[in-house]
Write an enzyme that holds these catalytic residues in place. Structure first.
Site, short mmCIF file in Angstrom:
data_model
loop_
_atom_site.label_atom_id
_atom_site.label_comp_id
_atom_site.label_asym_id
_atom_site.label_seq_id
_atom_site.Cartn_x
_atom_site.Cartn_y
_atom_site.Cartn_z
N GLN A 284 5.02 2.99 1.84
CA GLN A 284 4.01 2.27 2.62
C GLN A 284 3.88 2.78 4.06
O GLN A 284 2.96 2.40 4.77
CB GLN A 284 4.34 0.77 2.63
CG GLN A 284 4.21 0.14 1.25
CD GLN A 284 4.55 -1.33 1.29
OE1 GLN A 284 5.71 -1.70 1.30
NE2 GLN A 284 3.52 -2.17 1.35
N CYS B 145 1.04 -8.04 -0.67
CA CYS B 145 1.59 -6.73 -0.32
C CYS B 145 0.87 -6.23 0.93
O CYS B 145 -0.36 -6.32 1.01
CB CYS B 145 1.38 -5.77 -1.48
SG CYS B 145 2.03 -4.12 -1.17
N LEU B 146 1.62 -5.69 1.88
CA LEU B 146 1.02 -5.23 3.13
C LEU B 146 0.01 -4.10 2.89
O LEU B 146 -0.88 -3.90 3.71
CB LEU B 146 2.10 -4.75 4.10
CG LEU B 146 3.03 -5.85 4.64
CD1 LEU B 146 4.16 -5.22 5.46
CD2 LEU B 146 2.26 -6.86 5.49
N GLY C 65 8.99 -7.53 3.22
CA GLY C 65 9.56 -6.31 2.68
C GLY C 65 8.64 -5.14 2.98
O GLY C 65 7.43 -5.33 3.15
N HIS D 32 7.65 -0.02 -5.41
CA HIS D 32 7.03 0.93 -4.47
C HIS D 32 7.76 2.27 -4.50
O HIS D 32 7.12 3.32 -4.51
CB HIS D 32 7.05 0.38 -3.04
CG HIS D 32 5.96 -0.59 -2.73
ND1 HIS D 32 4.62 -0.27 -2.79
CD2 HIS D 32 6.01 -1.88 -2.31
CE1 HIS D 32 3.89 -1.32 -2.43
NE2 HIS D 32 4.71 -2.33 -2.14
N HIS E 203 9.68 -6.09 -6.23
CA HIS E 203 8.39 -5.66 -5.67
C HIS E 203 8.58 -4.38 -4.84
O HIS E 203 7.84 -3.41 -5.00
CB HIS E 203 7.79 -6.78 -4.82
CG HIS E 203 6.50 -6.41 -4.15
ND1 HIS E 203 5.28 -6.95 -4.50
CD2 HIS E 203 6.24 -5.54 -3.13
CE1 HIS E 203 4.33 -6.41 -3.75
NE2 HIS E 203 4.89 -5.57 -2.90
N GLU E 204 9.60 -4.39 -3.97
CA GLU E 204 9.84 -3.22 -3.11
C GLU E 204 10.34 -2.03 -3.92
O GLU E 204 9.95 -0.89 -3.66
CB GLU E 204 10.83 -3.57 -1.99
CG GLU E 204 10.37 -4.68 -1.05
CD GLU E 204 8.96 -4.49 -0.53
OE1 GLU E 204 8.54 -3.34 -0.31
OE2 GLU E 204 8.24 -5.50 -0.36
NI NI Z 1 4.23 -4.23 -1.42
#
Ligand code: NI
Length: 192
Positions: free
Chosen positions: A50, A98-99, A45, A144, A140-141
Protein backbone atom coordinates in the site's frame (compact mmCIF):
# COMPACT_ATOMS: atom_id res chain seq x y z
CA UNK A 1 7.74 10.40 6.96
CA UNK A 2 4.17 10.10 5.77
CA UNK A 3 4.03 8.10 2.54
CA UNK A 4 1.30 8.35 -0.13
CA UNK A 5 -1.08 5.38 -0.13
CA UNK A 6 -1.52 3.35 -3.30
CA UNK A 7 -5.12 3.21 -4.54
CA UNK A 8 -6.98 0.23 -5.99
CA UNK A 9 -6.07 -0.32 -9.63
CA UNK A 10 -2.32 0.10 -9.14
CA UNK A 11 -0.44 -3.07 -10.13
CA UNK A 12 1.74 -3.05 -6.98
CA UNK A 13 -1.32 -4.14 -4.98
CA UNK A 14 -1.31 -7.38 -6.99
CA UNK A 15 2.34 -8.19 -6.34
CA UNK A 16 3.25 -11.03 -4.03
CA UNK A 17 5.76 -9.78 -1.46
CA UNK A 18 9.21 -11.28 -1.07
CA UNK A 19 10.99 -11.77 2.25
CA UNK A 20 13.41 -9.02 3.29
CA UNK A 21 17.01 -10.17 3.73
CA UNK A 22 17.48 -11.43 7.28
CA UNK A 23 18.46 -8.54 9.57
CA UNK A 24 17.91 -5.85 6.90
CA UNK A 25 18.52 -2.58 8.81
CA UNK A 26 16.31 -0.57 6.41
CA UNK A 27 13.24 -2.29 7.83
CA UNK A 28 13.21 -0.27 11.08
CA UNK A 29 12.88 3.04 9.23
CA UNK A 30 10.21 1.62 6.93
CA UNK A 31 8.19 0.44 9.93
CA UNK A 32 8.41 3.90 11.46
CA UNK A 33 7.17 5.49 8.23
CA UNK A 34 4.40 2.93 7.87
CA UNK A 35 3.08 3.56 11.38
CA UNK A 36 3.22 7.30 10.79
CA UNK A 37 1.36 6.89 7.48
CA UNK A 38 -1.23 4.57 9.02
CA UNK A 39 -1.98 6.92 11.93
CA UNK A 40 -2.17 9.93 9.59
CA UNK A 41 -4.89 8.18 7.58
CA UNK A 42 -6.72 6.76 10.64
CA UNK A 43 -6.07 3.16 9.55
CA UNK A 44 -5.77 0.12 11.81
CA UNK A 45 -3.40 -1.68 9.48
CA UNK A 46 -1.10 -0.95 6.57
CA UNK A 47 0.84 -3.31 4.32
CA UNK A 48 3.99 -2.65 2.31
CA UNK A 49 2.19 -2.94 -1.03
CA UNK A 50 0.00 0.00 0.00
CA UNK A 51 3.05 2.25 0.11
CA UNK A 52 4.64 0.73 -2.98
CA UNK A 53 6.92 -1.73 -1.18
CA UNK A 54 6.87 -5.36 -2.30
CA UNK A 55 8.76 -6.79 0.66
CA UNK A 56 6.65 -8.83 3.10
CA UNK A 57 5.68 -6.37 5.82
CA UNK A 58 2.64 -4.94 7.57
CA UNK A 59 1.89 -2.89 10.66
CA UNK A 60 -1.19 -2.94 12.87
CA UNK A 61 -2.63 -0.87 15.70
CA UNK A 62 -5.94 -2.53 16.54
CA UNK A 63 -6.90 -0.09 19.33
CA UNK A 64 -9.86 1.43 17.39
CA UNK A 65 -11.43 -2.07 17.43
CA UNK A 66 -11.26 -2.42 21.22
CA UNK A 67 -15.07 -2.78 21.32
CA UNK A 68 -14.80 -5.87 19.11
CA UNK A 69 -12.25 -7.59 21.35
CA UNK A 70 -10.45 -6.64 24.55
CA UNK A 71 -7.14 -7.88 23.13
CA UNK A 72 -7.30 -5.16 20.44
CA UNK A 73 -6.67 -2.37 22.97
CA UNK A 74 -3.03 -1.29 22.63
CA UNK A 75 -2.22 -4.06 20.14
CA UNK A 76 0.52 -2.35 18.13
CA UNK A 77 2.83 -4.58 16.13
CA UNK A 78 4.97 -4.76 13.04
CA UNK A 79 5.07 -8.06 11.14
CA UNK A 80 8.20 -8.56 9.02
CA UNK A 81 8.45 -11.54 6.64
CA UNK A 82 5.10 -12.88 7.88
CA UNK A 83 3.96 -16.34 6.89
CA UNK A 84 0.60 -17.73 7.98
CA UNK A 85 1.17 -21.42 8.66
CA UNK A 86 -2.40 -22.41 9.58
CA UNK A 87 -5.96 -21.15 9.25
CA UNK A 88 -8.39 -22.59 11.80
CA UNK A 89 -12.05 -22.45 12.71
CA UNK A 90 -15.19 -21.68 10.75
CA UNK A 91 -15.68 -18.71 8.47
CA UNK A 92 -16.84 -15.52 10.15
CA UNK A 93 -18.42 -12.53 8.34
CA UNK A 94 -17.24 -9.01 9.22
CA UNK A 95 -17.43 -5.65 7.47
CA UNK A 96 -14.02 -4.47 6.28
CA UNK A 97 -12.59 -1.32 4.80
CA UNK A 98 -9.17 -0.62 3.31
CA UNK A 99 -7.09 2.54 2.94
CA UNK A 100 -6.54 1.65 -0.74
CA UNK A 101 -10.34 1.70 -1.28
CA UNK A 102 -11.58 4.97 0.25
CA UNK A 103 -15.30 4.97 1.00
CA UNK A 104 -15.78 1.25 0.37
CA UNK A 105 -16.93 -1.20 3.05
CA UNK A 106 -17.76 -4.83 2.32
CA UNK A 107 -18.57 -7.89 4.38
CA UNK A 108 -15.81 -10.48 4.04
CA UNK A 109 -15.83 -14.03 5.41
CA UNK A 110 -12.59 -15.25 6.93
CA UNK A 111 -11.48 -18.13 9.18
CA UNK A 112 -11.76 -17.49 12.91
CA UNK A 113 -8.09 -18.11 13.80
CA UNK A 114 -4.62 -18.05 12.31
CA UNK A 115 -1.16 -19.20 13.29
CA UNK A 116 1.52 -16.86 11.97
CA UNK A 117 5.32 -16.77 11.90
CA UNK A 118 7.03 -13.39 11.59
CA UNK A 119 9.91 -11.20 12.76
CA UNK A 120 9.46 -8.04 14.79
CA UNK A 121 11.31 -4.76 14.15
CA UNK A 122 14.34 -6.06 16.10
CA UNK A 123 14.42 -9.21 13.94
CA UNK A 124 13.26 -11.48 16.75
CA UNK A 125 11.31 -14.48 15.44
CA UNK A 126 7.78 -15.18 16.68
CA UNK A 127 5.16 -17.84 16.07
CA UNK A 128 1.78 -16.87 17.50
CA UNK A 129 -1.88 -17.74 17.24
CA UNK A 130 -4.60 -15.13 16.93
CA UNK A 131 -8.37 -15.26 16.82
CA UNK A 132 -11.28 -12.85 16.71
CA UNK A 133 -10.70 -9.25 15.65
CA UNK A 134 -6.90 -9.60 15.69
CA UNK A 135 -7.05 -12.60 13.34
CA UNK A 136 -9.37 -10.55 11.13
CA UNK A 137 -7.00 -7.58 10.84
CA UNK A 138 -3.94 -9.82 10.44
CA UNK A 139 -5.61 -11.77 7.61
CA UNK A 140 -6.62 -8.58 5.78
CA UNK A 141 -3.05 -7.22 5.96
CA UNK A 142 -1.50 -10.60 5.21
CA UNK A 143 -3.60 -10.78 2.07
CA UNK A 144 -1.96 -7.53 0.90
CA UNK A 145 1.52 -9.06 1.15
CA UNK A 146 0.18 -11.97 -0.93
CA UNK A 147 -1.09 -9.55 -3.59
CA UNK A 148 -4.72 -10.07 -2.57
CA UNK A 149 -7.19 -7.35 -1.63
CA UNK A 150 -10.47 -7.68 0.28
CA UNK A 151 -12.72 -7.34 -2.76
CA UNK A 152 -11.01 -10.47 -4.15
CA UNK A 153 -12.81 -12.29 -1.31
CA UNK A 154 -16.36 -11.14 -2.06
CA UNK A 155 -18.70 -12.71 -4.60
CA UNK A 156 -18.20 -12.08 -8.31
CA UNK A 157 -21.71 -10.67 -8.49
CA UNK A 158 -21.07 -8.24 -5.66
CA UNK A 159 -17.78 -7.17 -7.26
CA UNK A 160 -19.53 -6.59 -10.56
CA UNK A 161 -22.10 -4.41 -8.83
CA UNK A 162 -19.24 -2.33 -7.40
CA UNK A 163 -17.72 -1.85 -10.86
CA UNK A 164 -18.38 1.84 -11.23
CA UNK A 165 -17.23 2.63 -7.71
CA UNK A 166 -14.03 0.63 -8.21
CA UNK A 167 -13.34 2.41 -11.49
CA UNK A 168 -13.80 5.77 -9.78
CA UNK A 169 -11.31 4.81 -7.08
CA UNK A 170 -8.71 3.67 -9.61
CA UNK A 171 -9.09 6.93 -11.54
CA UNK A 172 -8.65 9.10 -8.48
CA UNK A 173 -12.27 10.16 -8.00
CA UNK A 174 -12.14 9.58 -4.28
CA UNK A 175 -12.82 11.56 -1.17
CA UNK A 176 -9.83 10.66 0.99
CA UNK A 177 -8.23 12.98 3.52
CA UNK A 178 -4.79 11.46 2.92
CA UNK A 179 -2.38 11.53 -0.02
CA UNK A 180 -2.84 8.74 -2.57
CA UNK A 181 -1.18 7.36 -5.70
CA UNK A 182 -3.40 6.35 -8.62
CA UNK A 183 -2.42 4.16 -11.56
CA UNK A 184 -5.06 5.40 -13.95
CA UNK A 185 -5.57 9.03 -13.00
CA UNK A 186 -6.65 10.86 -16.14
CA UNK A 187 -5.86 14.40 -15.04
CA UNK A 188 -4.67 15.98 -11.85
CA UNK A 189 -7.40 16.75 -9.39
CA UNK A 190 -7.09 19.12 -6.52
CA UNK A 191 -7.62 17.37 -3.23
CA UNK A 192 -8.19 18.90 0.16
NI1 NI B 1 -6.25 -3.04 3.19
Amino acid sequence: MILPIVAHGHPVLKQVGEDFPQGDPAVARLIEDMFETMYASSGVGLAGQQVGVTGRIFVIDATPFAEDGADAEGFRKAFVNPHIVAYEGGKVPFEEGCLSFPGLREVVERPESVRIQYYDEQWNFHEEEYSGILARIIQHEYDHVEGVVFIDRISTLRRTLLGRKLKEISEGHVDADYRMVFARQKKSRKRG
